[in-house]
Design an enzyme around this catalytic site. Structure first.
Site, PDB file in Angstrom:
ATOM      1  CG  ASP A  39       0.709  -0.769   2.364  1.00 39.86           C
ATOM      2  OD1 ASP A  39       0.790   0.063   3.295  1.00 39.86           O
ATOM      3  OD2 ASP A  39       0.898  -1.998   2.526  1.00 39.86           O
ATOM      4  CB  SER A 124       7.093  -9.686   4.056  1.00 39.68           C
ATOM      5  OG  SER A 124       6.888  -8.317   4.015  1.00 39.68           O
ATOM      6  CB  SER A 125       9.295 -13.789   8.107  1.00 41.95           C
ATOM      7  OG  SER A 125       8.976 -12.996   9.224  1.00 41.95           O
ATOM      8  CB  SER A 126       4.259 -12.359   9.340  1.00 45.40           C
ATOM      9  OG  SER A 126       4.471 -11.027   9.002  1.00 45.40           O
ATOM     10  CG  ASP A 167       4.351  -6.476   3.734  1.00 39.39           C
ATOM     11  OD1 ASP A 167       4.771  -5.567   2.991  1.00 39.39           O
ATOM     12  OD2 ASP A 167       4.352  -6.395   4.970  1.00 39.39           O
TER      13      ASP A 167
HETATM   14  C1  GLA Z   1       4.636  -3.208   6.774  1.00 33.62           C
HETATM   15  C2  GLA Z   1       3.182  -3.475   6.398  1.00 33.62           C
HETATM   16  C3  GLA Z   1       2.893  -3.048   4.959  1.00 33.62           C
HETATM   17  C4  GLA Z   1       3.363  -1.616   4.708  1.00 33.62           C
HETATM   18  C5  GLA Z   1       4.787  -1.413   5.203  1.00 33.62           C
HETATM   19  C6  GLA Z   1       5.217   0.018   5.102  1.00 33.62           C
HETATM   20  O1  GLA Z   1       5.497  -4.008   6.027  1.00 33.62           O
HETATM   21  O2  GLA Z   1       2.881  -4.854   6.536  1.00 33.62           O
HETATM   22  O3  GLA Z   1       1.533  -3.196   4.673  1.00 33.62           O
HETATM   23  O4  GLA Z   1       2.483  -0.698   5.293  1.00 33.62           O
HETATM   24  O5  GLA Z   1       4.955  -1.844   6.534  1.00 33.62           O
HETATM   25  O6  GLA Z   1       5.303   0.419   3.775  1.00 33.62           O
END
Ligand code: GLA
Length: 372
Positions: A39, A124-126, A167
Site C-alpha cells: 500500500d 486492524s483493531s487500531s 486498513d
Molecule cells: C499494516 C499497515 C498497512 C499495510 C500492512 C502491510 O497493516 O497498517 O498500511 O502496510 O501493514 O500490508
C-alpha cells in the site's frame, strides 16, 4: 461470533459513565487477502472488512474535552492541545486532532467504546478504533475515503506509526460479501464479490506485533531507498522487473517483494473473478514465501503456523497477514471443510505454542456506519 453484544456493551457503558442519549457508530476490522506491504509503495491491495468491529456510543458534552470510557480504560482527553500518552488514548485524541487538521470543527464528546476486534493480531483493531471514533466525532458527516484518510493521518501524525492507507480504507469503505480491489496510488477501488465456495480462516500466531517499533518503518524506508535509486516516486511505478539489477542488499529484497506481490495481486484479482480458488491459494502461498524471505517480516512461529495450514486438508493456500512480526495468518479454505481444518491446525499449533490461540472464520462485512 456476532457483533451485537458489543453494541450493547458500548451503550451500557455510556449509560454508566455519562448522561443523555448517544448515537451509535460501528467500524470493522479487516483481513487482507493479498497485496501485503504494497500500500505504501502505491500498489493494489485486496482487503475486506470483517464481522468483528469497534462500536462507539457518542454524544457532544459541551466541554472542550473528550471523556472516554472503553475496554482499555477511562480518560479525559483535552482538545486544546495534543498530549501524547503512548497508549490507546493517542488513537482517540489523534483522530480529533486529525479532523481539526483537515478543517473539520471538533467539539467535546462523551464516548463509550467496545470492540471485539482482537488486538495485536493483524486484523486492524487500531484502524477500526480510529475509523469509528472519526465517524462519531464528525457526527456521521465524514465518511468513505475522507474518513479513511483522517484515520490514517491520526495514526501517522499522532500515534507515530507510518502505516499506509489499506486498513483504514477497508474499515471505512468495506462492502458486505465483497473484497475491495484498492489502488493505493489513486484510491480508486472496486468491490469484487467473494464466491460462496471461498471461506477465510484467521489464526493468531500468539505473537503480538507492535508496529510503532522499528521493523515496519525500516521496511518502508528500504522501499523508499529502492524507489529513489530507480528514479520513481513509488515502487509501484517500476514496470520492468529487470530494473531490479540496479539494486542490492535490503532495498533489492524489499523491492523484489513489492513488485512480485503487485503482480501476484493482479493475478489474484483474475483468479477471484473466475472463481479459481486453487490459483488464488497458490498465490497466497507464494506471497508468504516472499514476505518471509525478501520482506523478512515473518517470525519462526508465523512460518510454522503457515506451513501447517498449507499442509491441512481443505486449505487452498495460506500466508501471514498484515504488517508482520507476529499477528495472524489467513487461510483460504473450502467452506465445508473449514471447521475441521481449523481444528486440525489448532490441535498441532497449540502443542507448539503451549496454549490455544485465537482462531475464527471471518465473513466480509460492510464498512463503517451509524447504527440506527
Ligand atoms: C499494516 C499497515 C498497512 C499495510 C500492512 C502491510 O497493516 O497498517 O498500511 O502496510 O501493514 O500490508
Amino acid at each position: 461470533m456476532t457483533t451485537a453484544p458489543q453494541s450493547q456493551i458500548a451503550l451500557a457503558r455510556f449509560k454508566d459513565a455519562f448522561s443523555g442519549s448517544p448515537r451509535l457508530f460501528r467500524a470493522p476490522g479487516r483481513i487482507n487477502i493479498i497485496g501485503e506491504h504494497v500500500d505504501y509503495a502505491g500498489g493494489k491491495v485486496m482487503p475486506a472488512a470483517i464481522d468483528f468491529a469497534c462500536w462507539v456510543a457518542a454524544r457532544p458534552n459541551g466541554l472542550d474535552v473528550l471523556r472516554v470510557s472503553s475496554d482499555l480504560g477511562q480518560g479525559d482527553l483535552p482538545l486544546d492541545h495534543f498530549v501524547k500518552q503512548g497508549d490507546w488514548r493517542d488513537y482517540v485524541a489523534g483522530v480529533a486532532f486529525a479532523l481539526a487538521d483537515a478543517g473539520h470543527g471538533v467539539q467535546g464528546y462523551d464516548l463509550a467504546i467496545a470492540s471485539d476486534v482482537p488486538m495485536g493480531a493483524g486484523v486492524s483493531s487500531s484502524a477500526a478504533l480510529e475509523v469509528a471514533v472519526g465517524l462519531a466525532l464528525s457526527g456521521g458527516a465524514v465518511t468513505g475515503k475522507d474518513l479513511a484518510l483522517i484515520a490514517q493521518a491520526a495514526e501517522n501524525n499522532y500515534v507515530g506509526m507510518a502505516c499506509g492507507i489499506m486498513d483504514q480504507f477497508a474499515s471505512a469503505c468495506g462492502v458486505e460479501g465483497h473484497a475491495l480491489m484498492l489502488d493505493c496510488a489513486t484510491l480508486a477501488y472496486q468491490p469484487i464479490p467473494l464466491p460462496a465456495t471461498a471461506c477465510f480462516l484467521i489464526v493468531d500466531s500468539g505473537v503480538k506485533h507492535q508496529h510503532t517499533s522499528g521493523g515496519y518503518a525500516s521496511r518502508r524506508a528500504d522501499c523508499e531507498t529502492a524507489a529513489h535509486t530507480l528514479g520513481v516516486a513509488l515502487l509501484a511505478g517500476v514496470t520492468d522487473l529487470g530494473a531490479l539489477d540496479q539494486l542490492s542488499g535490503n532495498p533489492l529484497k524489499r523491492a523484489r517483494h513489492v513488485l512480485t506481490e503487485i503482480e501476484r495481486t493482479q493475478r489474484a484479482e483474475i483468479a477471484l473473478v473466475q472463481g479459481d480458488l486453487m490459483e488464488l491459494g497458490h498465490l497466497l502461498n507464494a506471497s508468504h514465501a516472499s514476505l518471509s524471505a525478501d520482506m523478512e517480516v515473518s517470525t519462526p512461529e508465523v512460518d510454522r503456523l503457515t506451513a501447517l495450514a498449507q499442509a491441512t486438508a481443505g486449505v487452498y493456500g495460506a500466508r501471514m497477514m498484515g504488517g508482520g512480526f507476529g499477528g495472524s495468518i489467513i487461510a483460504l479454505v473450502e467452506p465445508d471443510l473449514a471447521a475441521t481444518a481449523l481444528e486440525a491446525i489448532l490441535e498441532t499449533y497449540s502443542v507448539y505454542l503451549g496454549g490455544r490461540p485465537g482462531a475464527f472464520v471471518v465473513r466480509a462485512s460492510a464498512g463503517a456506519g451509524e447504527v440506527l
